[in-house]
Design a protein around this motif. Structure first.
Motif, PDB file in Angstrom:
ATOM      1  N   UNK A 155       0.821  -1.215   0.000  1.00  0.00           N
ATOM      2  CA  UNK A 155       0.000   0.000   0.000  1.00  0.00           C
ATOM      3  C   UNK A 155       0.851   1.260   0.000  1.00  0.00           C
ATOM      4  N   UNK A 156       0.614   2.135  -0.968  1.00  0.00           N
ATOM      5  CA  UNK A 156       1.410   3.363  -1.081  1.00  0.00           C
ATOM      6  C   UNK A 156       1.273   4.259   0.152  1.00  0.00           C
ATOM      7  N   UNK A 157       0.081   4.294   0.745  1.00  0.00           N
ATOM      8  CA  UNK A 157      -0.148   5.178   1.889  1.00  0.00           C
ATOM      9  C   UNK A 157       0.603   4.730   3.142  1.00  0.00           C
ATOM     10  N   UNK A 158       1.113   3.486   3.129  1.00  0.00           N
ATOM     11  CA  UNK A 158       1.909   2.981   4.253  1.00  0.00           C
ATOM     12  C   UNK A 158       3.386   3.329   4.099  1.00  0.00           C
ATOM     13  N   UNK A 159       3.780   3.729   2.919  1.00  0.00           N
ATOM     14  CA  UNK A 159       5.194   3.848   2.592  1.00  0.00           C
ATOM     15  C   UNK A 159       5.909   4.911   3.423  1.00  0.00           C
ATOM     16  N   UNK A 160       7.172   4.650   3.710  1.00  0.00           N
ATOM     17  CA  UNK A 160       8.008   5.637   4.385  1.00  0.00           C
ATOM     18  C   UNK A 160       8.893   6.384   3.391  1.00  0.00           C
ATOM     19  N   UNK A 161       8.577   6.227   2.098  1.00  0.00           N
ATOM     20  CA  UNK A 161       9.321   6.928   1.046  1.00  0.00           C
ATOM     21  C   UNK A 161       8.427   8.023   0.450  1.00  0.00           C
ATOM     22  N   UNK A 162       8.959   9.206   0.343  1.00  0.00           N
ATOM     23  CA  UNK A 162       8.161  10.354  -0.102  1.00  0.00           C
ATOM     24  C   UNK A 162       7.635  10.183  -1.520  1.00  0.00           C
ATOM     25  N   UNK A 163       8.367   9.494  -2.396  1.00  0.00           N
ATOM     26  CA  UNK A 163       7.914   9.348  -3.785  1.00  0.00           C
ATOM     27  C   UNK A 163       6.637   8.513  -3.884  1.00  0.00           C
ATOM     28  N   UNK A 164       6.445   7.573  -2.946  1.00  0.00           N
ATOM     29  CA  UNK A 164       5.223   6.768  -2.943  1.00  0.00           C
ATOM     30  C   UNK A 164       4.027   7.574  -2.435  1.00  0.00           C
ATOM     31  N   UNK A 165       4.289   8.521  -1.541  1.00  0.00           N
ATOM     32  CA  UNK A 165       3.205   9.294  -0.945  1.00  0.00           C
ATOM     33  C   UNK A 165       2.612  10.304  -1.912  1.00  0.00           C
ATOM     34  N   UNK A 166       3.314  10.540  -3.026  1.00  0.00           N
ATOM     35  CA  UNK A 166       2.763  11.430  -4.052  1.00  0.00           C
ATOM     36  C   UNK A 166       1.464  10.840  -4.596  1.00  0.00           C
ATOM     37  N   UNK A 167       1.465   9.506  -4.795  1.00  0.00           N
ATOM     38  CA  UNK A 167       0.261   8.819  -5.243  1.00  0.00           C
ATOM     39  C   UNK A 167      -0.773   8.806  -4.128  1.00  0.00           C
ATOM     40  N   UNK A 168      -0.345   8.404  -2.923  1.00  0.00           N
ATOM     41  CA  UNK A 168      -1.200   8.501  -1.747  1.00  0.00           C
ATOM     42  C   UNK A 168      -2.256   7.427  -1.594  1.00  0.00           C
ATOM     43  N   UNK A 169      -2.515   6.635  -2.625  1.00  0.00           N
ATOM     44  CA  UNK A 169      -3.520   5.585  -2.543  1.00  0.00           C
ATOM     45  C   UNK A 169      -3.105   4.438  -3.463  1.00  0.00           C
ATOM     46  N   UNK A 170      -3.834   3.317  -3.339  1.00  0.00           N
ATOM     47  CA  UNK A 170      -3.532   2.170  -4.196  1.00  0.00           C
ATOM     48  C   UNK A 170      -2.271   1.438  -3.773  1.00  0.00           C
ATOM     49  N   UNK A 171      -1.692   0.696  -4.700  1.00  0.00           N
ATOM     50  CA  UNK A 171      -0.515  -0.131  -4.410  1.00  0.00           C
ATOM     51  C   UNK A 171       0.692   0.321  -5.214  1.00  0.00           C
ATOM     52  N   UNK A 172       1.869   0.203  -4.589  1.00  0.00           N
ATOM     53  CA  UNK A 172       3.146   0.517  -5.231  1.00  0.00           C
ATOM     54  C   UNK A 172       3.922  -0.780  -5.440  1.00  0.00           C
ATOM     55  N   UNK A 173       4.752  -0.821  -6.463  1.00  0.00           N
ATOM     56  CA  UNK A 173       5.501  -2.029  -6.817  1.00  0.00           C
ATOM     57  C   UNK A 173       6.808  -2.077  -6.042  1.00  0.00           C
ATOM     58  N   UNK A 174       7.078  -3.242  -5.473  1.00  0.00           N
ATOM     59  CA  UNK A 174       8.314  -3.446  -4.718  1.00  0.00           C
ATOM     60  C   UNK A 174       9.475  -3.673  -5.674  1.00  0.00           C
ATOM     61  N   UNK A 175      10.545  -2.928  -5.501  1.00  0.00           N
ATOM     62  CA  UNK A 175      11.724  -3.037  -6.377  1.00  0.00           C
ATOM     63  C   UNK A 175      12.720  -4.065  -5.842  1.00  0.00           C
ATOM     64  N   UNK A 176      13.630  -4.485  -6.732  1.00  0.00           N
ATOM     65  CA  UNK A 176      14.799  -5.311  -6.363  1.00  0.00           C
ATOM     66  C   UNK A 176      14.413  -6.632  -5.698  1.00  0.00           C
ATOM     67  N   UNK A 177      13.470  -7.351  -6.308  1.00  0.00           N
ATOM     68  CA  UNK A 177      13.119  -8.678  -5.804  1.00  0.00           C
ATOM     69  C   UNK A 177      13.972  -9.732  -6.491  1.00  0.00           C
ATOM     70  N   UNK A 178      14.406 -10.726  -5.717  1.00  0.00           N
ATOM     71  CA  UNK A 178      15.272 -11.783  -6.268  1.00  0.00           C
ATOM     72  C   UNK A 178      14.432 -12.923  -6.826  1.00  0.00           C
ATOM     73  N   UNK A 179      13.485 -13.443  -6.048  1.00  0.00           N
ATOM     74  CA  UNK A 179      12.724 -14.618  -6.474  1.00  0.00           C
ATOM     75  C   UNK A 179      11.263 -14.307  -6.813  1.00  0.00           C
ATOM     76  N   UNK A 180      10.890 -13.058  -6.832  1.00  0.00           N
ATOM     77  CA  UNK A 180       9.527 -12.686  -7.228  1.00  0.00           C
ATOM     78  C   UNK A 180       8.485 -12.862  -6.151  1.00  0.00           C
TER      79      UNK A 180
END
Length: 253
Positions: A163-188
């Protein structure tokens, strides 16, 4: 005398406005509760009724005092006593049922998180309100971010989004709603521990807000009760001082 009756008019307007605010608010924790809990909606309508009745009683009390009509003052006293006793009863119910209310609120939020779907327009208002709460309090979930793992959409995506609204990163809070994609995953696949979100659950934040504002809440409630008690004392005193009534003074419609 007239100042006190004017205070009751203002008091009634404040109570009426508070009830309307609960029904109209769409961007706070109150919005989440009133859209999910019939009891809170009923409470808002009760507040609107009490506010309107208080304003009416202020008018009746003023007419009774100006025209020296004992029946109007007696009616004013009786209604004030009923309102005051109702407020005391409501306060006692809230105090002794606070754990039950806490469980009810918890269930409301947990169900909202589980069924959260940004594409569902029918629940858009309650979901946006919850996003607002998480953003403002800097929290995630009711007791923690782990509750978001029960969300059907995130579970189907192996928790590779959050959830973007849970994020501690300011770039995610610009959206403020919905879901954000997790980066740098090894096994998906991922868990809530991999999400860049706040660790604190919103329950702690809401409880802290209540503690911080408890003095103001108690002060307002005490002030309202004192004004009502003064109105009762004043009305009964005026009744005793009126030895004869002239009903010709009552305004005719």
């Amino acid at each position: 005398v007239y100042v006190l009756f004017l205070l009751f008019q203002i008091l009634g307007a404040v109570i009426l406005g508070f009830g309307i605010w609960i029904l109209a608010d769409k961007t706070s924790f109150i919005a989440v509760l009133q859209m999910s809990s019939p009891s809170l909606k009923a409470g808002a309508y009760i507040l609107i009724g009490v506010g309107a009745l208080t304003m009416l009683m202020g008018l009746l009390g003023c007419l009774g005092a100006v025209n020296e009509i004992r029946c109007l003052l007696g009616l004013y006293f009786t209604c004030l006593m009923i309102i005051l006793l109702t407020q005391i009863a409501a306060a006692l119910v809230i105090y002794f049922q606070k754990e039950t209310l806490k469980v009810e609120f918890s269930n409301i939020v947990v169900d909202l998180i589980k069924d959260y779907d940004p594409s569902n327009e029918d629940k858009r208002n309650s979901q946006d309100a919850w996003d607002y709460v998480q953003t403002q309090i800097a929290c995630c979930g009711w007791t923690g971010a782990k509750e978001w793992e029960n969300n059907e959409i995130l579970r189907n995506k192996s928790n590779t989004e959050y959830p973007c609204s849970c994020s501690n990163r300011s770039k995610d809070l610009v959206e403020g709603r919905g879901f954000c994609v997790l980066d740098d995953l090894v096994n998906g696949t991922a868990t809530y521990a991999d999400w860049p979100v706040h660790e604190q659950g919103c329950m702690d934040g809401v409880e802290q807000w209540l503690k911080d504002n408890l003095g103001i809440i108690l002060g307002v409630c005490t002030g309202v009760a004192v004004v009502e008690l003064l109105g009762m004392i004043l009305s009964i005193s005026l009744c005793k001082n009126i030895h004869s009534e002239d009903y010709t003074k009552v305004p005719k419609s």
